[in-house]
Write a protein that holds these residues in place. Sequence first.
Motif, mmCIF file in Angstrom:
data_model
loop_
_atom_site.group_PDB
_atom_site.id
_atom_site.type_symbol
_atom_site.label_atom_id
_atom_site.label_comp_id
_atom_site.label_asym_id
_atom_site.label_seq_id
_atom_site.Cartn_x
_atom_site.Cartn_y
_atom_site.Cartn_z
ATOM 1 N N ASP A 71 0.813 -1.220 0.000
ATOM 2 C CA ASP A 71 0.000 0.000 0.000
ATOM 3 C C ASP A 71 0.846 1.270 0.000
ATOM 4 O O ASP A 71 0.341 2.359 -0.287
ATOM 5 C CB ASP A 71 -0.924 0.019 1.225
ATOM 6 C CG ASP A 71 -2.037 -1.010 1.134
ATOM 7 O OD1 ASP A 71 -2.291 -1.503 0.014
ATOM 8 O OD2 ASP A 71 -2.625 -1.331 2.176
ATOM 9 N N ASP A 72 2.131 1.142 0.318
ATOM 10 C CA ASP A 72 3.014 2.308 0.396
ATOM 11 C C ASP A 72 3.710 2.615 -0.924
ATOM 12 O O ASP A 72 4.408 3.632 -1.029
ATOM 13 C CB ASP A 72 4.094 2.090 1.464
ATOM 14 C CG ASP A 72 3.497 1.864 2.837
ATOM 15 O OD1 ASP A 72 2.548 2.569 3.193
ATOM 16 O OD2 ASP A 72 3.986 0.962 3.556
ATOM 17 N N ILE A 73 3.540 1.773 -1.923
ATOM 18 C CA ILE A 73 4.243 1.972 -3.192
ATOM 19 C C ILE A 73 3.894 3.344 -3.774
ATOM 20 O O ILE A 73 2.738 3.737 -3.853
ATOM 21 C CB ILE A 73 3.891 0.844 -4.193
ATOM 22 C CG1 ILE A 73 4.500 -0.472 -3.702
ATOM 23 C CG2 ILE A 73 4.404 1.171 -5.596
ATOM 24 C CD1 ILE A 73 4.084 -1.690 -4.502
ATOM 25 N N GLY A 74 4.955 4.081 -4.121
ATOM 26 C CA GLY A 74 4.788 5.420 -4.662
ATOM 27 C C GLY A 74 4.908 6.526 -3.630
ATOM 28 O O GLY A 74 5.064 7.700 -3.985
ATOM 29 N N ARG A 75 4.838 6.185 -2.359
ATOM 30 C CA ARG A 75 4.970 7.188 -1.291
ATOM 31 C C ARG A 75 6.451 7.410 -0.942
ATOM 32 O O ARG A 75 7.276 6.527 -1.136
ATOM 33 C CB ARG A 75 4.224 6.753 -0.036
ATOM 34 C CG ARG A 75 2.721 6.634 -0.179
ATOM 35 C CD ARG A 75 2.085 6.280 1.157
ATOM 36 N NE ARG A 75 2.316 7.337 2.148
ATOM 37 C CZ ARG A 75 2.149 7.187 3.460
ATOM 38 N NH1 ARG A 75 1.755 6.003 3.943
ATOM 39 N NH2 ARG A 75 2.372 8.185 4.292
ATOM 40 N N LEU A 76 6.762 8.562 -0.399
ATOM 41 C CA LEU A 76 8.120 8.843 0.044
ATOM 42 C C LEU A 76 8.502 7.929 1.202
ATOM 43 O O LEU A 76 7.732 7.761 2.156
ATOM 44 C CB LEU A 76 8.253 10.300 0.485
ATOM 45 C CG LEU A 76 8.249 11.343 -0.632
ATOM 46 C CD1 LEU A 76 8.040 12.731 -0.050
ATOM 47 C CD2 LEU A 76 9.556 11.294 -1.428
ATOM 48 N N LYS A 77 9.677 7.357 1.130
ATOM 49 C CA LYS A 77 10.120 6.432 2.174
ATOM 50 C C LYS A 77 10.171 7.104 3.546
ATOM 51 O O LYS A 77 9.777 6.502 4.552
ATOM 52 C CB LYS A 77 11.484 5.851 1.821
ATOM 53 C CG LYS A 77 11.460 4.884 0.647
ATOM 54 C CD LYS A 77 12.849 4.316 0.387
ATOM 55 C CE LYS A 77 12.820 3.354 -0.785
ATOM 56 N NZ LYS A 77 14.163 2.789 -1.062
ATOM 57 N N VAL A 78 10.671 8.336 3.587
ATOM 58 C CA VAL A 78 10.821 8.981 4.898
ATOM 59 C C VAL A 78 9.467 9.236 5.562
ATOM 60 O O VAL A 78 9.350 9.165 6.789
ATOM 61 C CB VAL A 78 11.616 10.295 4.791
ATOM 62 C CG1 VAL A 78 13.073 10.017 4.468
ATOM 63 C CG2 VAL A 78 10.997 11.261 3.778
ATOM 64 N N GLU A 79 8.438 9.507 4.750
ATOM 65 C CA GLU A 79 7.108 9.740 5.318
ATOM 66 C C GLU A 79 6.539 8.464 5.910
ATOM 67 O O GLU A 79 5.994 8.460 7.021
ATOM 68 C CB GLU A 79 6.170 10.297 4.252
ATOM 69 C CG GLU A 79 6.498 11.719 3.815
ATOM 70 C CD GLU A 79 5.508 12.254 2.800
ATOM 71 O OE1 GLU A 79 4.600 11.482 2.381
ATOM 72 O OE2 GLU A 79 5.625 13.427 2.417
ATOM 73 N N VAL A 80 6.656 7.371 5.157
ATOM 74 C CA VAL A 80 6.145 6.081 5.647
ATOM 75 C C VAL A 80 6.931 5.634 6.870
ATOM 76 O O VAL A 80 6.363 5.192 7.874
ATOM 77 C CB VAL A 80 6.223 5.005 4.549
ATOM 78 C CG1 VAL A 80 5.677 3.672 5.075
ATOM 79 C CG2 VAL A 80 5.474 5.441 3.305
ATOM 80 N N ALA A 81 8.252 5.768 6.792
ATOM 81 C CA ALA A 81 9.103 5.346 7.911
ATOM 82 C C ALA A 81 8.746 6.106 9.182
ATOM 83 O O ALA A 81 8.646 5.512 10.266
ATOM 84 C CB ALA A 81 10.572 5.560 7.555
ATOM 85 N N LYS A 82 8.538 7.399 9.070
ATOM 86 C CA LYS A 82 8.186 8.188 10.247
ATOM 87 C C LYS A 82 6.889 7.690 10.876
ATOM 88 O O LYS A 82 6.792 7.547 12.103
ATOM 89 C CB LYS A 82 8.051 9.664 9.869
ATOM 90 C CG LYS A 82 7.710 10.559 11.059
ATOM 91 C CD LYS A 82 7.673 12.023 10.653
ATOM 92 C CE LYS A 82 7.340 12.909 11.848
ATOM 93 N NZ LYS A 82 7.357 14.353 11.496
ATOM 94 N N GLU A 83 5.887 7.401 10.056
ATOM 95 C CA GLU A 83 4.610 6.896 10.573
ATOM 96 C C GLU A 83 4.794 5.594 11.340
ATOM 97 O O GLU A 83 4.282 5.421 12.448
ATOM 98 C CB GLU A 83 3.637 6.668 9.421
ATOM 99 C CG GLU A 83 3.134 7.943 8.764
ATOM 100 C CD GLU A 83 2.254 7.644 7.566
ATOM 101 O OE1 GLU A 83 1.955 6.437 7.325
ATOM 102 O OE2 GLU A 83 1.877 8.592 6.853
ATOM 103 N N ARG A 84 5.557 4.662 10.748
ATOM 104 C CA ARG A 84 5.720 3.340 11.357
ATOM 105 C C ARG A 84 6.552 3.430 12.639
ATOM 106 O O ARG A 84 6.285 2.740 13.620
ATOM 107 C CB ARG A 84 6.360 2.380 10.355
ATOM 108 C CG ARG A 84 5.578 2.249 9.062
ATOM 109 C CD ARG A 84 4.346 1.349 9.187
ATOM 110 N NE ARG A 84 3.327 1.699 8.218
ATOM 111 C CZ ARG A 84 3.353 1.432 6.913
ATOM 112 N NH1 ARG A 84 4.368 0.781 6.403
ATOM 113 N NH2 ARG A 84 2.348 1.802 6.129
#
Length: 240
Positions: A71-84
Amino acid sequence: MRYSRQILIKNFGEEGQKKLRKAKVAIVGVGGLGCAVSQYLTAAGIGELVLIDYQTVEITNLNRQILYCEDDIGRLKVEVAKERLKCLNPEVEIKTYAEKLKEEFIKDVDVVVDCLDNFEGRYLLNEICVKNKIPFVHGAVENMHGQVTTIIPYETPCLRCIFNLKDRNETLPILGFAAGTIGTIQAGEVIKLLSGVGETLKNKLLIINLANNEFNLLNLKKNPKCSVCSKLCSNGDKDD
């Protein structure tokens, strides 16, 4: 209670935990190595993490970059990483830069973790850290093998002393568990540096071949003619 099990460690205790809480650590690259490093540093209670990565999540990342899902494909890695990471430990402050590395991103941190996948970027990081006297933990991984060393400007060889390599213009093979192993060791090096508990890989290069479970530890020496640290450290000594 969150940190009670690590506070029990001899010589670590509450003082060690306080040192982690006060620390600011930059992770350059939130890929296979960076995912492992960031999770263990977050769980350990580092005060602030700085995540630097301009890339977005791709499906080919998912065999090793364990912070992300389809579901994260295409999103910025740093944004997803921060959420997790915030879900893992909301006490940790997290700053993100969805850009390529710049000196101003890391000038005020205590330790930098090299989780890049190319030597062009690593050499830039090396120069910035030597110039600003910032310790950094280098890690690299390919296939089922990898390496780790801890570099402390003025005390140890820099990355240019150790390696003189050019990037290969090809997609490198990798199994996820290899990235996890190297990243976990890098996280441990950061914790040991900050807490003062345990022996780091200062002046040593750990080389791991997980295909046949070989672990080799090499002693390192400075290159007196290094194009980076011999020049920058000499200038720094004059300034001091």
